[in-house]
Design an enzyme around this catalytic site. Structure first.
Site, PDB file in Angstrom:
ATOM      1  N   GLY A   1       0.817  -1.207   0.000  1.00  0.00           N
ATOM      2  CA  GLY A   1       0.000   0.000   0.000  1.00  0.00           C
ATOM      3  C   GLY A   1       0.849   1.254   0.000  1.00  0.00           C
TER       4      GLY A   1
ATOM      5  N   GLY B   1       5.736   4.817  -8.549  1.00  0.00           N
ATOM      6  CA  GLY B   1       6.485   3.590  -8.850  1.00  0.00           C
ATOM      7  C   GLY B   1       5.536   2.397  -8.938  1.00  0.00           C
ATOM      8  CG  HIS B   2       3.482   1.039  -5.442  1.00  0.00           C
ATOM      9  ND1 HIS B   2       3.585   1.992  -4.471  1.00  0.00           N
ATOM     10  CD2 HIS B   2       4.122  -0.049  -4.957  1.00  0.00           C
ATOM     11  CE1 HIS B   2       4.251   1.522  -3.441  1.00  0.00           C
ATOM     12  NE2 HIS B   2       4.598   0.274  -3.702  1.00  0.00           N
TER      13      HIS B   2
ATOM     14  CG  HIS C   1       5.423   5.343  -4.518  1.00  0.00           C
ATOM     15  ND1 HIS C   1       6.073   4.782  -5.580  1.00  0.00           N
ATOM     16  CD2 HIS C   1       5.843   4.672  -3.416  1.00  0.00           C
ATOM     17  CE1 HIS C   1       6.876   3.826  -5.151  1.00  0.00           C
ATOM     18  NE2 HIS C   1       6.749   3.724  -3.836  1.00  0.00           N
TER      19      HIS C   1
END
Ligand code: PAF
Length: 285
Positions: A32, A37-38, A35
């Site tokens: 969780g 990147g995810h 950001h």
């Protein structure tokens, strides 16, 4: 429409249904606090698979006793919205009770690869990671799973696990996503003070310096490490935990550089422990 799934049974049934229909599942495991990147991993998964599943689970097994498990940032509503905005089909969000009704009797061990770098600083961390990733792979049964290169050691360990256990999942590495000033995106950046936030981009600058020394032909690790360390000391107030050069993905420390390597660093600001790295692929041997 993105669906929130909280039970293993439902997630299993959904996955089974797509397998029967011959559809591919891409999987992005996360803790969780999502950001860019995810989101990048989710976008890539959505472009390569019929269905994208994201898990959000702050895995207690991978936190040490003095680490930030309780304070780890959690905001499922905002995370769900972000996942939805990039076309994720399912957010798997199990409780701790659902994942671990009791502490697992049998855990996966990350072995040799976990005895260096992050694994050395955080004993048991990678055992916790591979244990939960195994469980998640069994629950979601993805064809592809996406892991960031920011956690380069984690990526190498997960790839080795998949290989060692003959798991039918392709691991897809995703490049580090950075802020405009070079700071690697991380859920832990929120812990930086205003002053530390202005210093933190120098971590990437120090890696670029290391890279340029390498490009100029330097192959003595100590020399590159000394200059990188001096740069971080001169430009930040962080305590330096690690500046090191290891072969990649074998993770063997290099005194004389040959072949593919990664230059890895870990530093501690007052409330934030940050890691960053660059992987340098080489044709040399
Ligand atoms: O990289 C992470 O966020 C975690 O280590 C992972 C892979 C989701 C396992 O808990």
């Amino acid at each position: 429409m993105t669906e929130l799934i909280t039970t293993i049974r439902t997630m299993n049934l959904i996955s089974q249904r797509y397998h029967q229909q011959g559809k591919s599942i891409g999987f992005v495991p996360t803790m969780g606090s999502l950001h860019e990147g995810h989101l990048e991993m989710m976008k890539q998964s959505a472009s390569e698979n019929d269905i994208t599943v994201v898990s959000i689970f702050v895995n207690p097994l991978q936190f040490g006793p003095n680490e930030d498990l309780d304070n780890y940032p959690r905001d499922i509503d905002s995370d769900f919205e972000k996942a939805q905005s990039v076309g994720v089909d399912y957010v798997f969000y199990p409780s701790e009770q659902e994942m671990y009704p009791e502490r697992p009797t049998i855990e996966v061990k990350a072995g040799e690869l976990a005895t260096v770098l992050e694994g050395k600083q955080r004993p048991g961390h990678f055992d916790g990671v591979v244990t939960v990733v195994n469980k998640l792979f069994n629950i979601v049964r993805p064809q592809r799973a996406y892991f960031g290169k920011k956690d380069a050691q984690q990526l190498a360990i997960v790839e080795k696990m998949v290989d060692d256990f003959n798991q039918q999942v392709q691991i897809v590495p995703i490049d580090i996503i950075r802020e405009a000033d070079g700071l690697a995106k991380s859920s832990r950046n929120v812990y930086l003070t205003e002053q530390e936030r202005t210093e933190a981009p120098h971590l990437y600058q120090s890696l670029k310096l290391a890279h340029s020394l390498y490009e100029d032909g330097e192959r003595n690790s100590d020399k590159i490490i000394a200059e990188t360390t001096a740069y971080i000391k001169a430009h930040t107030s962080a305590d330096i935990e690690t500046v090191a050069i290891y072969s990649y993905p074998e993770l063997v420390e290099q005194s004389h550089i040959s072949g593919s390597i990664f230059i890895s660093l870990a530093v501690k600001f007052t409330q934030a422990r940050l890691i960053d790295n660059i992987i340098i692929k080489s044709e040399e041997s």
